[in-house]
Design a protein around this motif. Structure first.
Motif, PDB file in Angstrom:
ATOM      1  N   SER A 147      -2.308   7.642  -1.953  1.00 12.74           N
ATOM      2  CA  SER A 147      -0.872   7.608  -2.233  1.00 12.74           C
ATOM      3  C   SER A 147      -0.420   6.196  -2.594  1.00 12.74           C
ATOM      4  O   SER A 147      -0.897   5.211  -2.029  1.00 12.74           O
ATOM      5  N   ASP A 148       0.502   6.107  -3.559  1.00 14.19           N
ATOM      6  CA  ASP A 148       1.071   4.807  -3.917  1.00 14.19           C
ATOM      7  C   ASP A 148       2.523   4.708  -3.437  1.00 14.19           C
ATOM      8  O   ASP A 148       3.322   3.936  -3.954  1.00 14.19           O
ATOM      9  N   THR A 149       2.848   5.482  -2.413  1.00 12.41           N
ATOM     10  CA  THR A 149       4.204   5.517  -1.869  1.00 12.41           C
ATOM     11  C   THR A 149       4.595   4.173  -1.263  1.00 12.41           C
ATOM     12  O   THR A 149       3.775   3.497  -0.640  1.00 12.41           O
TER      13      THR A 149
ATOM     14  N   LYS B  63       1.849   1.929   3.330  1.00 12.01           N
ATOM     15  CA  LYS B  63       3.109   2.239   2.644  1.00 12.01           C
ATOM     16  C   LYS B  63       4.213   1.269   3.055  1.00 12.01           C
ATOM     17  O   LYS B  63       5.014   0.827   2.227  1.00 12.01           O
TER      18      LYS B  63
ATOM     19  N   ALA C 138       7.348   2.538   1.402  1.00 13.49           N
ATOM     20  CA  ALA C 138       8.271   2.936   2.468  1.00 13.49           C
ATOM     21  C   ALA C 138       8.979   1.717   3.040  1.00 13.49           C
ATOM     22  O   ALA C 138       8.343   0.715   3.360  1.00 13.49           O
TER      23      ALA C 138
ATOM     24  N   GLU D  86       0.181   4.968   6.828  1.00 14.07           N
ATOM     25  CA  GLU D  86       1.601   4.685   7.025  1.00 14.07           C
ATOM     26  C   GLU D  86       1.869   3.184   6.933  1.00 14.07           C
ATOM     27  O   GLU D  86       2.853   2.741   6.343  1.00 14.07           O
TER      28      GLU D  86
ATOM     29  N   ARG E 237       3.749  -2.214   1.622  1.00 14.45           N
ATOM     30  CA  ARG E 237       4.227  -2.229   0.234  1.00 14.45           C
ATOM     31  C   ARG E 237       5.745  -2.402   0.217  1.00 14.45           C
ATOM     32  O   ARG E 237       6.298  -3.138  -0.609  1.00 14.45           O
TER      33      ARG E 237
END
Length: 205
Positions: A62-64, A179, A66, A176, A182
Motif C-alpha cells: 500500500s502507498d497510503t 503509512k 496517514a 500502519e 509517510r
C-alpha cells in the motif's frame, strides 16, 4: 458574474476557516531563526531516509499516507491571504505566528508519542527498527526542547493516545507505521515551508 460570486465565496470561506487568536506575535530570537529551521530540515531529511529503509516499509504494498495528528498545522500555518490573493479586506495580520508554532508543537508531541509507542509494540526486528527510528526521536527531542511554543508537560498528546494504534501483529504494526511516517513526511514539508515563511517575516510588514 458567476466567476465573481465564486471568487467572493472562496474569500469568505477562507475567512471562516482561518483560525483566529488573540495571542501576541512573539519576537523570536536570532538563535531561534538560526537553529530551528535547520533542525526541521534535518527532520525532513531523516524521515526521507527512514522511508527508504527496508526495515520499515519493505514489502508494504500500500502507498497510503496517514495523518492522525489532531494539530491544524496546515490551516494555522497557511501564509497570510494578502500575500497569496487579492481578497478584499484581508491583511497580513491574519497570520498568527503563535497559532502556527503552537500547532507545530502539537505535531511534534504527537509523533514523539507515536514513535515511542510503536517501538514498544510488537515488532519483527526490534533492534533494527529502534536503530532506525531513535535518530528521529533525537531530532524531535531537540525541537521540543529548543523550538516549541510551550513546555513539554503541557502538550496534548501522550503515548496512551496512540497506543491503541497497534495490535499483536508485527506486520500490521509496521504497515500502519509506514503509512503514518509517510504522513509525518508530508506534514514536515508543511512545517518547513511555515518556518521559511516565519523566518522571512513578510507577514509582519
Amino acid at each position: 458574474m458567476a466567476n465573481f460570486h465564486l471568487y467572493f465565496a472562496s474569500c469568505a470561506l477562507l475567512l471562516i476557516l482561518r483560525p483566529s487568536t488573540g495571542l501576541p506575535v512573539r519576537n523570536l530570537s536570532p538563535e531561534y531563526h538560526a537553529q530551528c529551521p535547520e533542525l526541521f530540515k534535518n527532520l525532513l531529511l531523516n524521515i526521507k531516509e527512514v522511508l527508504k529503509s527496508d526495515d520499515l516499509c519493505s514489502s508494504i504494498m500500500s502507498d497510503t499516507v496517514a495523518i492522525k495528528s489532531k494539530a491544524e498545522t496546515v490551516l494555522a500555518c497557511a501564509p497570510a491571504l494578502a500575500q497569496t490573493s487579492s481578497c478584499i479586506g484581508q491583511s497580513s495580520s491574519s497570520f498568527s505566528e503563535n497559532e502556527c508554532l503552537s500547532n507545530i508543537t502539537k505535531d511534534l508531541a504527537h509523533y514523539d508519542a507515536l514513535i515511542q509507542s510503536y517501538l514498544n509494540s510488537s515488532l519483527k526486528s526490534p533492534e533494527k527498527e529502534a536503530k532506525l527510528l531513535n535518530p528521529t526521536l533525537g531530532i524531535i527531542k531537540s525541537l521540543r526542547e529548543n523550538c516549541s511554543l510551550k513546555a513539554a508537560e503541557d502538550d496534548d498528546s501522550s503515548e496512551e493516545d496512540v497506543a491503541q494504534t497497534w495490535d499483536a501483529g508485527s506486520f500490521n504494526n509496521r504497515q500502519e507505521m509506514c503509512k503514518m511516517m509517510r504522513g509525518f513526511y508530508v506534514r514536515t514539508i508543511t512545517i518547513n515551508r511555515a518556518m521559511g515563511y516565519i523566518s522571512a517575516g513578510d507577514y509582519k510588514k
